[in-house]
Write a protein that holds these residues in place. Structure first.
Motif, PDB file in Angstrom:
ATOM      1  N   LEU A 157      35.250  -7.375 -32.787  1.00 45.06           N
ATOM      2  CA  LEU A 157      34.730  -6.908 -31.499  1.00 45.06           C
ATOM      3  C   LEU A 157      33.331  -6.323 -31.620  1.00 45.06           C
ATOM      4  O   LEU A 157      32.642  -6.151 -30.621  1.00 45.06           O
ATOM      5  N   ALA A 158      32.899  -6.031 -32.842  1.00 46.21           N
ATOM      6  CA  ALA A 158      31.557  -5.483 -33.046  1.00 46.21           C
ATOM      7  C   ALA A 158      30.493  -6.432 -32.513  1.00 46.21           C
ATOM      8  O   ALA A 158      29.422  -6.003 -32.109  1.00 46.21           O
ATOM      9  N   GLY A 159      30.767  -7.711 -32.481  1.00 50.16           N
ATOM     10  CA  GLY A 159      29.824  -8.696 -31.963  1.00 50.16           C
ATOM     11  C   GLY A 159      29.986  -8.948 -30.478  1.00 50.16           C
ATOM     12  O   GLY A 159      29.317  -9.807 -29.914  1.00 50.16           O
ATOM     13  N   GLY A 160      30.866  -8.183 -29.843  1.00 51.99           N
ATOM     14  CA  GLY A 160      31.141  -8.364 -28.422  1.00 51.99           C
ATOM     15  C   GLY A 160      30.150  -7.652 -27.522  1.00 51.99           C
ATOM     16  O   GLY A 160      29.211  -7.016 -27.983  1.00 51.99           O
ATOM     17  N   THR A 161      30.400  -7.766 -26.243  1.00 51.66           N
ATOM     18  CA  THR A 161      29.552  -7.159 -25.223  1.00 51.66           C
ATOM     19  C   THR A 161      30.206  -5.893 -24.686  1.00 51.66           C
ATOM     20  O   THR A 161      31.386  -5.911 -24.329  1.00 51.66           O
ATOM     21  N   LEU A 162      29.440  -4.808 -24.626  1.00 54.05           N
ATOM     22  CA  LEU A 162      29.926  -3.541 -24.081  1.00 54.05           C
ATOM     23  C   LEU A 162      29.314  -3.323 -22.709  1.00 54.05           C
ATOM     24  O   LEU A 162      28.098  -3.327 -22.559  1.00 54.05           O
ATOM     25  N   LYS A 163      30.173  -3.164 -21.707  1.00 56.34           N
ATOM     26  CA  LYS A 163      29.714  -2.863 -20.350  1.00 56.34           C
ATOM     27  C   LYS A 163      30.616  -1.769 -19.800  1.00 56.34           C
ATOM     28  O   LYS A 163      31.827  -1.943 -19.719  1.00 56.34           O
ATOM     29  N   ASP A 164      30.000  -0.665 -19.422  1.00 53.36           N
ATOM     30  CA  ASP A 164      30.745   0.529 -19.024  1.00 53.36           C
ATOM     31  C   ASP A 164      31.701   0.903 -20.152  1.00 53.36           C
ATOM     32  O   ASP A 164      31.258   1.142 -21.257  1.00 53.36           O
ATOM     33  N   TYR A 165      33.010   0.931 -19.891  1.00 53.13           N
ATOM     34  CA  TYR A 165      33.984   1.289 -20.923  1.00 53.13           C
ATOM     35  C   TYR A 165      34.769   0.069 -21.406  1.00 53.13           C
ATOM     36  O   TYR A 165      35.826   0.203 -22.005  1.00 53.13           O
ATOM     37  N   ILE A 166      34.224  -1.101 -21.170  1.00 55.15           N
ATOM     38  CA  ILE A 166      34.912  -2.345 -21.506  1.00 55.15           C
ATOM     39  C   ILE A 166      34.135  -3.088 -22.593  1.00 55.15           C
ATOM     40  O   ILE A 166      32.936  -3.321 -22.463  1.00 55.15           O
ATOM     41  N   ILE A 167      34.867  -3.475 -23.644  1.00 59.56           N
ATOM     42  CA  ILE A 167      34.262  -4.323 -24.671  1.00 59.56           C
ATOM     43  C   ILE A 167      34.914  -5.696 -24.565  1.00 59.56           C
ATOM     44  O   ILE A 167      36.131  -5.810 -24.445  1.00 59.56           O
ATOM     45  N   LYS A 168      34.068  -6.711 -24.563  1.00 56.29           N
ATOM     46  CA  LYS A 168      34.538  -8.093 -24.421  1.00 56.29           C
ATOM     47  C   LYS A 168      34.410  -8.806 -25.760  1.00 56.29           C
ATOM     48  O   LYS A 168      33.347  -8.800 -26.385  1.00 56.29           O
ATOM     49  N   CYS A 169      35.496  -9.423 -26.194  1.00 58.68           N
ATOM     50  CA  CYS A 169      35.528 -10.143 -27.456  1.00 58.68           C
ATOM     51  C   CYS A 169      34.581 -11.343 -27.404  1.00 58.68           C
ATOM     52  O   CYS A 169      34.589 -12.097 -26.432  1.00 58.68           O
TER      53      CYS A 169
END
Length: 104
Positions: free
Chosen positions: A54-66
């Motif tokens: 998940l470190a390579g995912g996208t963080l938006k608000d409190y949501i991390i996207k795989c």
């Protein structure tokens, strides 16, 4: 013999930037430390779907996207947004003398 979790040093607190994903490896486990609105969250970096990082995912608000299959998780609870019964491990953390420790 019963395993007792312990506090493990991960990173200096001044290295954490707001809205930035920090990958740390306490006891070899991939953990994300994320600072949002001045609060720190510690969650597993392994997606519950296929263990993508998940470190390579996208963080938006409190949501991390795989980054692999777009699964979305709430960093506050570890919950998968499309099926709340699926969760990532979340970890206790503490700050002491400017250092961040995670309980593993």
């Amino acid at each position: 013999m019963k395993y007792e979790p312990s506090w493990v040093f991960t990173i200096e607190e001044n290295e954490l930037q707001e809205n930035h994903v920090n990958m740390v490896f306490p006891k070899g486990l991939p953990v994300l430390l994320i600072k949002k609105a001045g609060k720190i969250y510690a969650v597993s970096s392994k997606c519950a779907h296929m263990a993508c990082a998940l470190a390579g995912g996208t963080l938006k608000d409190y949501i991390i996207k795989c980054p692999c299959h777009d699964w979305r998780f709430d960093i506050r609870t570890g919950e998968f947004l499309d099926a709340r019964e699926i969760k990532l491990p979340v970890y206790e953390w503490k700050s002491s003398d400017g250092k961040i420790f995670v309980k593993i």
